[in-house]
Design a protein around this motif. Structure first.
Motif, mmCIF file in Angstrom:
data_model
loop_
_atom_site.group_PDB
_atom_site.id
_atom_site.type_symbol
_atom_site.label_atom_id
_atom_site.label_comp_id
_atom_site.label_asym_id
_atom_site.label_seq_id
_atom_site.Cartn_x
_atom_site.Cartn_y
_atom_site.Cartn_z
ATOM 1 N N PRO A 25 0.586 -1.377 0.172
ATOM 2 C CA PRO A 25 0.038 0.100 -0.108
ATOM 3 C C PRO A 25 0.920 1.367 0.026
ATOM 4 O O PRO A 25 1.958 1.259 0.708
ATOM 5 C CB PRO A 25 -0.727 -0.129 1.354
ATOM 6 C CG PRO A 25 -0.411 -1.325 2.095
ATOM 7 C CD PRO A 25 0.754 -2.032 1.181
ATOM 8 N N THR A 26 0.338 2.269 -0.723
ATOM 9 C CA THR A 26 1.026 3.603 -0.724
ATOM 10 C C THR A 26 0.092 4.609 -0.697
ATOM 11 O O THR A 26 -0.996 4.666 -0.957
ATOM 12 C CB THR A 26 2.075 3.379 -2.067
ATOM 13 O OG1 THR A 26 2.690 4.870 -2.197
ATOM 14 C CG2 THR A 26 1.010 3.477 -3.174
ATOM 15 N N MET A 27 0.617 5.827 -0.452
ATOM 16 C CA MET A 27 -0.048 7.045 -0.414
ATOM 17 C C MET A 27 -0.095 7.743 -1.847
ATOM 18 O O MET A 27 -0.842 8.810 -1.998
ATOM 19 C CB MET A 27 0.406 8.010 0.689
ATOM 20 C CG MET A 27 0.029 7.844 1.932
ATOM 21 S SD MET A 27 -1.722 7.364 2.272
ATOM 22 C CE MET A 27 -2.516 9.124 2.203
ATOM 23 N N LYS A 28 0.798 7.043 -2.651
ATOM 24 C CA LYS A 28 0.713 7.801 -4.124
ATOM 25 C C LYS A 28 -0.305 7.051 -5.024
ATOM 26 O O LYS A 28 -0.855 6.113 -4.577
ATOM 27 C CB LYS A 28 2.291 7.277 -4.661
ATOM 28 C CG LYS A 28 3.597 7.727 -3.921
ATOM 29 C CD LYS A 28 4.734 7.347 -4.664
ATOM 30 C CE LYS A 28 5.893 7.810 -3.731
ATOM 31 N NZ LYS A 28 7.350 7.388 -4.369
ATOM 32 N N SER A 29 -0.778 8.028 -5.920
ATOM 33 C CA SER A 29 -1.611 7.453 -6.819
ATOM 34 C C SER A 29 -1.445 8.143 -8.216
ATOM 35 O O SER A 29 -1.055 9.115 -8.335
ATOM 36 C CB SER A 29 -2.902 8.177 -6.610
ATOM 37 O OG SER A 29 -3.396 7.371 -5.383
ATOM 38 N N HIS A 86 -3.838 4.390 -4.366
ATOM 39 C CA HIS A 86 -4.308 4.427 -2.978
ATOM 40 C C HIS A 86 -5.599 4.057 -3.018
ATOM 41 O O HIS A 86 -6.357 4.272 -3.782
ATOM 42 C CB HIS A 86 -4.106 5.756 -2.261
ATOM 43 C CG HIS A 86 -4.313 5.774 -0.878
ATOM 44 N ND1 HIS A 86 -5.471 5.871 -0.276
ATOM 45 C CD2 HIS A 86 -3.575 5.339 0.323
ATOM 46 C CE1 HIS A 86 -5.621 5.884 0.983
ATOM 47 N NE2 HIS A 86 -4.551 5.515 1.424
ATOM 48 N N GLU A 87 -5.867 2.832 -1.961
ATOM 49 C CA GLU A 87 -7.142 2.211 -1.997
ATOM 50 C C GLU A 87 -8.164 3.238 -1.705
ATOM 51 O O GLU A 87 -9.384 3.096 -2.257
ATOM 52 C CB GLU A 87 -7.319 1.246 -1.074
ATOM 53 C CG GLU A 87 -8.420 0.595 -0.853
ATOM 54 C CD GLU A 87 -8.704 -0.448 -1.776
ATOM 55 O OE1 GLU A 87 -9.914 -0.609 -2.149
ATOM 56 O OE2 GLU A 87 -7.806 -0.799 -2.693
ATOM 57 N N ARG A 90 -8.877 5.162 -5.127
ATOM 58 C CA ARG A 90 -9.575 4.204 -5.948
ATOM 59 C C ARG A 90 -11.083 4.057 -5.648
ATOM 60 O O ARG A 90 -11.824 3.971 -6.664
ATOM 61 C CB ARG A 90 -8.957 2.872 -6.034
ATOM 62 C CG ARG A 90 -9.460 1.834 -6.861
ATOM 63 C CD ARG A 90 -9.501 0.419 -6.638
ATOM 64 N NE ARG A 90 -10.165 0.341 -5.282
ATOM 65 C CZ ARG A 90 -11.343 -0.037 -5.174
ATOM 66 N NH1 ARG A 90 -12.162 0.123 -6.150
ATOM 67 N NH2 ARG A 90 -12.080 -0.160 -4.158
#
Length: 130
Positions: A25-29, A86-87, A90
């Protein structure tokens, strides 16, 4: 694809044992792929094909939503496609896109439905045999 939950170090160790590739998981999109897909969907939607003198067009909203379905399909087959997302982002884009599609479709079709139900159409619907 196997979804693991835990500390990043534990996930990396498990992936090493399983011989796979971790998508953490990441904070990037990465939105470039999404923007390009929306552009392609829009351009496909404005194209009109005439068959026997009858024009057929997909429409921009349907073109964009079909592009979204295509990107989602490719991403489900290859989770690395499109870069990290990032979830939360999304989920927001999914909900917003569906709501915007329904709103635009309703705004375009609503007045036509109301005019179609005017006049004697209401009487026909009310009095038709069951």
């Amino acid at each position: 694809m196997l979804r693991l939950i835990g500390p990043d170090a534990a996930i990396k160790a498990a992936v090493k044992q399983l011989g796979g590739h971790a998508i953490l998981p990441t904070m990037k999109s990465e939105v470039l792929y999404l923007a390009l897909a929306m552009l392609v969907g829009y351009l496909v939607g404005i194209v009109t094909v005439t068959v026997s003198g009858i024009p057929f067009a997909l429409g921009t909203s349907a073109g964009v939503i079909m592009a979204g379905v295509g990107v989602s399909y490719f991403r489900s087959r290859n989770p690395n496609f499109g870069g990290p997302v990032h979830e939360g982002a999304r989920s927001f884009l999914q909900d917003f896109g569906l709501n915007a599609f329904v709103a635009v479709l309703s705004a375009n079709v609503g007045p036509k439905v109301i005019s179609a139900l005017g006049g004697d159409t209401i009487m026909w619907l009310a009095l038709r045999p069951r």
